[in-house]
Motif scaffolding. Sequence first.
Motif, PDB file in Angstrom:
ATOM      1  N   SER A 114     -13.019   4.589   0.064  1.00 38.16           N
ATOM      2  CA  SER A 114     -11.713   4.233  -0.477  1.00 38.16           C
ATOM      3  C   SER A 114     -11.334   5.163  -1.619  1.00 38.16           C
ATOM      4  O   SER A 114     -12.184   5.797  -2.243  1.00 38.16           O
ATOM      5  N   ALA A 115     -10.034   5.212  -1.884  1.00 38.35           N
ATOM      6  CA  ALA A 115      -9.490   5.968  -3.010  1.00 38.35           C
ATOM      7  C   ALA A 115      -8.125   5.371  -3.327  1.00 38.35           C
ATOM      8  O   ALA A 115      -7.657   4.451  -2.643  1.00 38.35           O
ATOM      9  N   PHE A 116      -7.476   5.899  -4.360  1.00 35.90           N
ATOM     10  CA  PHE A 116      -6.149   5.396  -4.708  1.00 35.90           C
ATOM     11  C   PHE A 116      -5.396   6.440  -5.516  1.00 35.90           C
ATOM     12  O   PHE A 116      -5.991   7.286  -6.192  1.00 35.90           O
ATOM     13  N   LEU A 136      -2.968   7.361   4.165  1.00 34.64           N
ATOM     14  CA  LEU A 136      -2.493   6.061   3.714  1.00 34.64           C
ATOM     15  C   LEU A 136      -2.686   5.034   4.825  1.00 34.64           C
ATOM     16  O   LEU A 136      -3.155   5.365   5.921  1.00 34.64           O
ATOM     17  N   LEU A 137      -2.303   3.789   4.551  1.00 31.88           N
ATOM     18  CA  LEU A 137      -2.476   2.720   5.533  1.00 31.88           C
ATOM     19  C   LEU A 137      -1.728   3.017   6.829  1.00 31.88           C
ATOM     20  O   LEU A 137      -2.205   2.683   7.918  1.00 31.88           O
ATOM     21  N   THR A 166       0.283  -1.212  -1.680  1.00 27.50           N
ATOM     22  CA  THR A 166      -0.189  -0.781  -0.363  1.00 27.50           C
ATOM     23  C   THR A 166       0.010   0.717  -0.169  1.00 27.50           C
ATOM     24  O   THR A 166      -0.844   1.409   0.394  1.00 27.50           O
ATOM     25  N   GLY A 167       1.126   1.232  -0.664  1.00 26.42           N
ATOM     26  CA  GLY A 167       1.424   2.653  -0.513  1.00 26.42           C
ATOM     27  C   GLY A 167       0.640   3.556  -1.431  1.00 26.42           C
ATOM     28  O   GLY A 167       0.777   4.788  -1.368  1.00 26.42           O
ATOM     29  N   SER A 168      -0.202   2.969  -2.301  1.00 24.93           N
ATOM     30  CA  SER A 168      -1.007   3.769  -3.228  1.00 24.93           C
ATOM     31  C   SER A 168      -2.484   3.797  -2.851  1.00 24.93           C
ATOM     32  O   SER A 168      -3.262   4.535  -3.460  1.00 24.93           O
TER      33      SER A 168
END
Length: 344
Positions: A55-57, A84-85, A41-43
């Motif tokens: 979106s991205a990561f 981030l979220l 989730t944190g990525s």
Amino acid sequence: MKRVLPRLASALLALAACIFSPRVRATTTDEQVAELVKNYTGSLVFVEDKGGAGSAFACAFGKQKFVFTNQHVVAGHPGVKLTLLDQSPIRVGQAAAAVGHDILSLALLSDTKTMDMMIEVEKNASIGDDVVVLGNPDGARVIKPLVGKLVGIGPNLIEVTAEFVPGNSGSPIVHLKSGKVIGVATYLTTRDADGLAGRGTPKVRRFGYRLDSAKQWQPIVWPAYNEEFATIGRIKERTHDLGLLIREMARTGGVDASRQKNPAIRKPLDRFDEALSGKGPFKTDRVHAVKEFMTAMRTVTQSDIEKANARLRYDFFRKELTEEQQVRAEFYKIFDEMLKVAPK
């Protein structure tokens, strides 16, 4: 009897071991997916601006850390915000565009948890393996995992059955068994002459560009990059308008100049109307007017393509130009055939 007792004792001990030893419960796909979402989730990164979202990561790439997304997610959007979220911002540095891939990297400057990338996907993953796309469907700031199968592995691409939507573009495609990223999800509507001219429907492909096969990168200078994006946008717009014109001609047997807003197309149409109505500077017959119009439209199908071909430098936009060029070649043939069958 003495021989039977040891055997009986061994059997009882084996039975007791089965009964009293803790059972290992098989991990289901749902549980694996839930664990991935929890761990990463944190990525997962949200890409947003006034015009939309994607979106991205964050992912480790060799010894460095980057934020990865699709080029088409950020192209033409110089003011995108990466968060981030929990809506905390991410700091990034130099951007680069992958050659032969719809992938854009941004050097990660924030202390953000990163995902792991699978190398040599063709050796470490197999057709039929479970995959999950972790992304932001329709730009709603909601992480929704989409499970599917890996159905194809190519030099630069992987094919998946996970039915992701445009907002998922730029999301990681994760190999469920290993928990590693094997590609960047790319939602693409294929453009072709038949679809644009009304003879078919656009085709949707869902695949991922492999990270491990991206070997060459072009540093991005944003003003030049965005100008090339704008150039391709104008070319696509003309392609679309040419398709509408051909569709109208096929349906009605004529053209209505007032419905065309594209100046490159409108100018030959206006000259054609003037020639037929006798308002032009020179008198001409209908046959000659039709031939002049078809000749002009052949030129319209190619002129902007030729100019862009001499200017574009980024591989991503050159690939898009090639795709447009293929459609335009079909349009050229249509006008050329009309010219050939015109009365002499």
